[in-house]
Design an enzyme around this catalytic site. Structure first.
Site, PDB file in Angstrom:
ATOM      1  N   ALA A  10      22.325 107.055 -15.734  1.00 14.67           N
ATOM      2  CA  ALA A  10      21.169 107.660 -15.285  1.00 14.67           C
ATOM      3  C   ALA A  10      20.347 108.295 -16.346  1.00 14.67           C
ATOM      4  O   ALA A  10      19.094 108.497 -16.302  1.00 14.67           O
ATOM      5  CB  ALA A  10      21.462 108.939 -14.485  1.00 14.67           C
ATOM      6  N   ARG A  15      16.231 107.552 -27.363  1.00 18.91           N
ATOM      7  CA  ARG A  15      16.140 107.127 -28.890  1.00 18.91           C
ATOM      8  C   ARG A  15      16.031 105.517 -28.549  1.00 18.91           C
ATOM      9  O   ARG A  15      15.781 104.943 -29.909  1.00 18.91           O
ATOM     10  CB  ARG A  15      17.214 107.278 -29.095  1.00 18.91           C
ATOM     11  CG  ARG A  15      17.324 109.070 -29.746  1.00 18.91           C
ATOM     12  CD  ARG A  15      18.411 109.606 -30.373  1.00 18.91           C
ATOM     13  NE  ARG A  15      19.615 109.623 -29.380  1.00 18.91           N
ATOM     14  CZ  ARG A  15      20.912 109.961 -29.606  1.00 18.91           C
ATOM     15  NH1 ARG A  15      21.011 109.741 -30.912  1.00 18.91           N
ATOM     16  NH2 ARG A  15      21.721 110.039 -28.731  1.00 18.91           N
ATOM     17  N   LYS A  22      17.823 101.622 -20.843  1.00 18.60           N
ATOM     18  CA  LYS A  22      18.812 101.583 -21.654  1.00 18.60           C
ATOM     19  C   LYS A  22      19.846 100.600 -21.188  1.00 18.60           C
ATOM     20  O   LYS A  22      20.075  99.463 -21.872  1.00 18.60           O
ATOM     21  CB  LYS A  22      19.535 102.665 -22.208  1.00 18.60           C
ATOM     22  CG  LYS A  22      20.422 102.302 -23.345  1.00 18.60           C
ATOM     23  CD  LYS A  22      20.965 103.902 -23.940  1.00 18.60           C
ATOM     24  CE  LYS A  22      21.889 104.548 -23.366  1.00 18.60           C
ATOM     25  NZ  LYS A  22      22.199 105.749 -24.138  1.00 18.60           N
ATOM     26  N   ASP A 102      26.788 102.498 -20.861  1.00 19.13           N
ATOM     27  CA  ASP A 102      26.346 102.036 -22.311  1.00 19.13           C
ATOM     28  C   ASP A 102      27.284 101.587 -23.272  1.00 19.13           C
ATOM     29  O   ASP A 102      27.036 102.020 -24.617  1.00 19.13           O
ATOM     30  CB  ASP A 102      25.134 102.922 -22.941  1.00 19.13           C
ATOM     31  CG  ASP A 102      25.726 104.304 -23.051  1.00 19.13           C
ATOM     32  OD1 ASP A 102      27.039 104.500 -22.812  1.00 19.13           O
ATOM     33  OD2 ASP A 102      25.010 105.240 -23.145  1.00 19.13           O
ATOM     34  N   GLU A 154      32.214 120.251 -26.977  1.00 15.56           N
ATOM     35  CA  GLU A 154      30.931 119.360 -27.650  1.00 15.56           C
ATOM     36  C   GLU A 154      30.619 119.765 -28.975  1.00 15.56           C
ATOM     37  O   GLU A 154      30.831 121.018 -29.425  1.00 15.56           O
ATOM     38  CB  GLU A 154      29.648 119.584 -26.620  1.00 15.56           C
ATOM     39  CG  GLU A 154      29.986 118.850 -25.295  1.00 15.56           C
ATOM     40  CD  GLU A 154      30.388 117.348 -25.449  1.00 15.56           C
ATOM     41  OE1 GLU A 154      29.742 116.784 -26.139  1.00 15.56           O
ATOM     42  OE2 GLU A 154      31.276 117.023 -24.489  1.00 15.56           O
ATOM     43  N   ASN A 376      16.466  49.752 -23.370  1.00 11.47           N
ATOM     44  CA  ASN A 376      15.941  50.242 -24.359  1.00 11.47           C
ATOM     45  C   ASN A 376      14.455  50.765 -24.267  1.00 11.47           C
ATOM     46  O   ASN A 376      13.699  49.917 -24.041  1.00 11.47           O
ATOM     47  CB  ASN A 376      16.142  49.295 -25.193  1.00 11.47           C
ATOM     48  CG  ASN A 376      15.669  49.626 -26.853  1.00 11.47           C
ATOM     49  OD1 ASN A 376      16.879  50.118 -27.494  1.00 11.47           O
ATOM     50  ND2 ASN A 376      14.454  49.399 -27.254  1.00 11.47           N
TER      51      ASN A 376
HETATM   52  C1  UD1 Z   1      29.409 112.614 -23.819  1.00 11.68           C
HETATM   53  C2  UD1 Z   1      30.431 113.482 -23.810  1.00 11.68           C
HETATM   54  C3  UD1 Z   1      31.090 113.477 -25.139  1.00 11.68           C
HETATM   55  C4  UD1 Z   1      31.522 112.166 -25.682  1.00 11.68           C
HETATM   56  C5  UD1 Z   1      30.140 111.013 -25.536  1.00 11.68           C
HETATM   57  C6  UD1 Z   1      30.865 109.984 -25.855  1.00 11.68           C
HETATM   58  C7  UD1 Z   1      29.804 115.119 -22.133  1.00 11.68           C
HETATM   59  C8  UD1 Z   1      29.073 116.435 -21.769  1.00 11.68           C
HETATM   60  N1  UD1 Z   1      30.027 114.951 -23.532  1.00 11.68           N
HETATM   61  O1  UD1 Z   1      28.414 113.013 -24.700  1.00 11.68           O
HETATM   62  O2  UD1 Z   1      31.989 114.451 -24.993  1.00 11.68           O
HETATM   63  O3  UD1 Z   1      32.227 112.354 -26.716  1.00 11.68           O
HETATM   64  O4  UD1 Z   1      29.874 111.107 -24.157  1.00 11.68           O
HETATM   65  O5  UD1 Z   1      29.709 109.148 -26.103  1.00 11.68           O
HETATM   66  O6  UD1 Z   1      29.943 114.205 -21.068  1.00 11.68           O
HETATM   67  N2  UD1 Z   1      24.420 110.639 -17.858  1.00 11.68           N
HETATM   68  C9  UD1 Z   1      23.834 110.512 -16.467  1.00 11.68           C
HETATM   69  N3  UD1 Z   1      23.486 111.562 -15.993  1.00 11.68           N
HETATM   70  C10 UD1 Z   1      23.066 112.735 -16.815  1.00 11.68           C
HETATM   71  C11 UD1 Z   1      23.640 112.474 -17.968  1.00 11.68           C
HETATM   72  C12 UD1 Z   1      24.021 111.589 -18.385  1.00 11.68           C
HETATM   73  O7  UD1 Z   1      24.262 109.446 -15.830  1.00 11.68           O
HETATM   74  O8  UD1 Z   1      22.650 113.600 -16.240  1.00 11.68           O
HETATM   75  C13 UD1 Z   1      25.035 109.212 -18.511  1.00 11.68           C
HETATM   76  C14 UD1 Z   1      24.270 108.536 -19.450  1.00 11.68           C
HETATM   77  O9  UD1 Z   1      23.519 107.600 -18.977  1.00 11.68           O
HETATM   78  C15 UD1 Z   1      25.347 108.131 -20.443  1.00 11.68           C
HETATM   79  C16 UD1 Z   1      26.484 109.046 -20.031  1.00 11.68           C
HETATM   80  O10 UD1 Z   1      26.397 109.679 -18.960  1.00 11.68           O
HETATM   81  O11 UD1 Z   1      25.407 106.643 -20.112  1.00 11.68           O
HETATM   82  C17 UD1 Z   1      26.788 109.932 -21.175  1.00 11.68           C
HETATM   83  O12 UD1 Z   1      25.525 110.842 -21.381  1.00 11.68           O
HETATM   84  P1  UD1 Z   1      25.153 111.339 -22.679  1.00 11.68           P
HETATM   85  O13 UD1 Z   1      23.919 112.244 -22.644  1.00 11.68           O
HETATM   86  O14 UD1 Z   1      25.012 110.211 -23.722  1.00 11.68           O
HETATM   87  O15 UD1 Z   1      26.294 112.174 -23.370  1.00 11.68           O
HETATM   88  P2  UD1 Z   1      26.696 112.372 -24.953  1.00 11.68           P
HETATM   89  O16 UD1 Z   1      26.057 113.531 -25.394  1.00 11.68           O
HETATM   90  O17 UD1 Z   1      26.845 110.871 -25.629  1.00 11.68           O
HETATM   91 CA    CA Z   2      25.843 109.036 -25.599  1.00  8.77          CA
END
Ligand code: UD1
Ligand code: CA
Length: 454
Positions: A10, A15, A22, A102, A154, A376
């Protein structure tokens, strides 16, 4: 034991700086989410739930009926995202696997190991971790003295000591389903960001004295998550290496894998040689003992055995066995070449069938045509298939000799064994075993009448 999966997709992916969601950005020709779906199929036949938000419509329409989607709006963090699947999954499985849309390099086998870890865990959570000197902003995994996991911290809230920890949270979890659906409601709102973090479920478990286990991964590459297009290109390279390696281990020779671009899903038979700078896209199937490339681009094409394709571009075509083509040949949609067809330089074929043994050596265009075996096609022959409004068909029989630079004005039929002289403009059908020389149509008719009288 029943296992269901939730794919989180979601997030906005700010970025990426893209109008495309994405998880729809392609790696090895397939969207990121496709790769995640492939991995899931390794351990469950249940359709996954994909949590969508940004670009929800596009993602949902891409997935079609391969997955169920659920909308997360607004996006209040990974814990909140998983909660959206509750009404669909509660009471439906023993285990719930959660991973991200992703991370296309994460292997199904790795998730399978994670599931095994959880099956042997008396506690409610198992998670994937990796040990790395490059923390990449990942959450740090804090272990207890007995080696079990205590918490995920985190990066932005970690103490200097915690920042030194080299074990990272990859972002793949397997939960005891009953525990999860209850615990999600107890995840506190993060005071700094106002979001609900799935990672906080770990502390909920350990505080209640329940065990959290980790599967430590040894392949760092698998943990690459896509946040920017730089990551996307790294991932592309890694995926390419992986795909090429698999083909080589299955008996395909590659002169230079680094310059060989094969999309996920392409099949190649044994003892086929793929030369450098070759691109194999889409639904392409290649048989055994072929030599493909160098410098060829092939999409959605079926190739039999024993063919040679040198520096050519093929799309939506079908080559049977022992076809020899190029350099600089082009096949478009609906081109079908039978056994032992030879197609030399600068030829183009579209929507046509060239039966066994047809030879088309140089500079020809064949469109909307059926050509009988062993005919041919002389240099520079053109099927004039388009009158400005409609496409018309050309039928050429077997053992026909089309002289150089013949214009075949369709609709047109040429009988078996007929011949045309160099430069002929053929506007009328030609009977079997007739010779037509290069002259206007009227003269051709005359010649035909003469032939009939004989
Ligand atoms: C998250 C983890 C972190 C881990 C990292 C690895 C949490 C709080 N932290 O951080 O410990 O090391 O992944 O990549 O989970 N997403 C939703 N809805 C939301 C928020 C996010 O569907 O409300 C999805 C995003 O699309 C993504 C995934 O969840 O696919 C991870 O979210 P992201 O914000 O990238 O988490 P990180 O900060 O990378
Ligand atoms: Ca991420």
């Amino acid at each position: 034991m029943k296992i269901t999966t939730i794919l989180l997709a979601a997030g906005q992916g700010t970025r990426m700086k893209s109008s495309l969601p994405k998880v729809l950005h392609p790696v090895a020709g397939k969207p990121l989410i496709w790769h995640a779906m492939q991995a899931i199929q390794k351990f469950t036949t249940e359709k996954p739930i994909v949590v969508v938000g940004h670009g929800a419509e596009e993602v949902t329409s891409y997935l079609g009926d391969s997955a169920q989607t659920v909308l997360q709006e607004p996006q209040l963090g990974t814990g909140h995202a998983v909660m959206q699947a509750e009404s669909l999954l509660k009471g439906k499985s023993d285990l719930v696997v959660v991973c991200y849309g992703d991370m296309p390099l994460l292997r199904g086998e790795t998730l399978q190991k994670l599931v095994e870890t959880q099956k042997n865990n008396k506690g409610p959570i198992s998670m994937l971790t990796v040990v790395s000197d490059d923390p990449r902003g990942f959450g740090r995994v804090i272990r207890k003295a007995d080696g079990s996991v205590e918490a995920i911290v985190e990066e932005y809230v970690a103490t200097p000591d915690q920042l030194q920890v080299k074990e990272l949270n990859v972002g793949g979890y397997c939960f005891d389903a009953n525990w999860l659906w209850d615990a999600l409601h107890r995840i506190p709102k993060n005071p700094k960001k106002g979001e609900y973090y799935l990672t906080d479920a770990v502390e909920l478990a350990t505080r209640a004295g329940l065990s959290v286990q980790a599967t430590v991964m040894d392949d760092l590459e698998e943990t690459i998550g896509i946040n920017t297009r730089v990551h996307l290109s790294e991932c592309e390279a890694a995926m390419r290496r992986r795909i090429n390696q698999e083909h080589m281990l299955n008996g395909v020779t590659m002169m230079d894998p680094a310059s060989t671009y094969i999309e996920a899903g392409v099949t190649i038979g044994r003892d086929t040689l793929i030369m450098p700078n070759t691109y194999l896209h889409g639904k392409t199937e290649i048989g055994e003992h072929n030599v493909i490339g160098p410098n060829s681009i092939i999409r959605d094409t079926k190739i039999g055995n024993g063919c040679k394709v040198l520096a050519s571009v093929l799309e939506g075509a079908w080559l049977e066995d022992d076809v020899d083509m190029g350099p600089f040949a082009r096949l478009r949609k609906g081109a079908h070449l039978g056994n032992h067809v030879h197609m030399g330089n600068f030829g183009e074929v579209k929507d046509s069938f060239l039966a066994d043994g047809v030879k088309m050596g140089h500079f020809s265009y064949i469109g909307n045509a059926q050509i009988g075996s062993n005919t041919n096609i002389g240099a520079g022959t053109i099927t004039c298939n388009y009158d400005g409004e409609k496409k018309h068909a050309t039928e050429i029989g077997e053992d026909v000799f089309i002289g150089s630079d013949t214009m075949l004005v369709a609709p047109l039929k040429i009988g078996d064994g007929a011949r045309t002289g160099a430069g002929a403009v053929v506007t009328k059908n030609i009977a079997e075993d007739t010779l037509v020389v290069g002259m206007p149509a009227r003269a051709i008719r005359k010649l035909e009448r003469k032939a009939k009288k004989k």
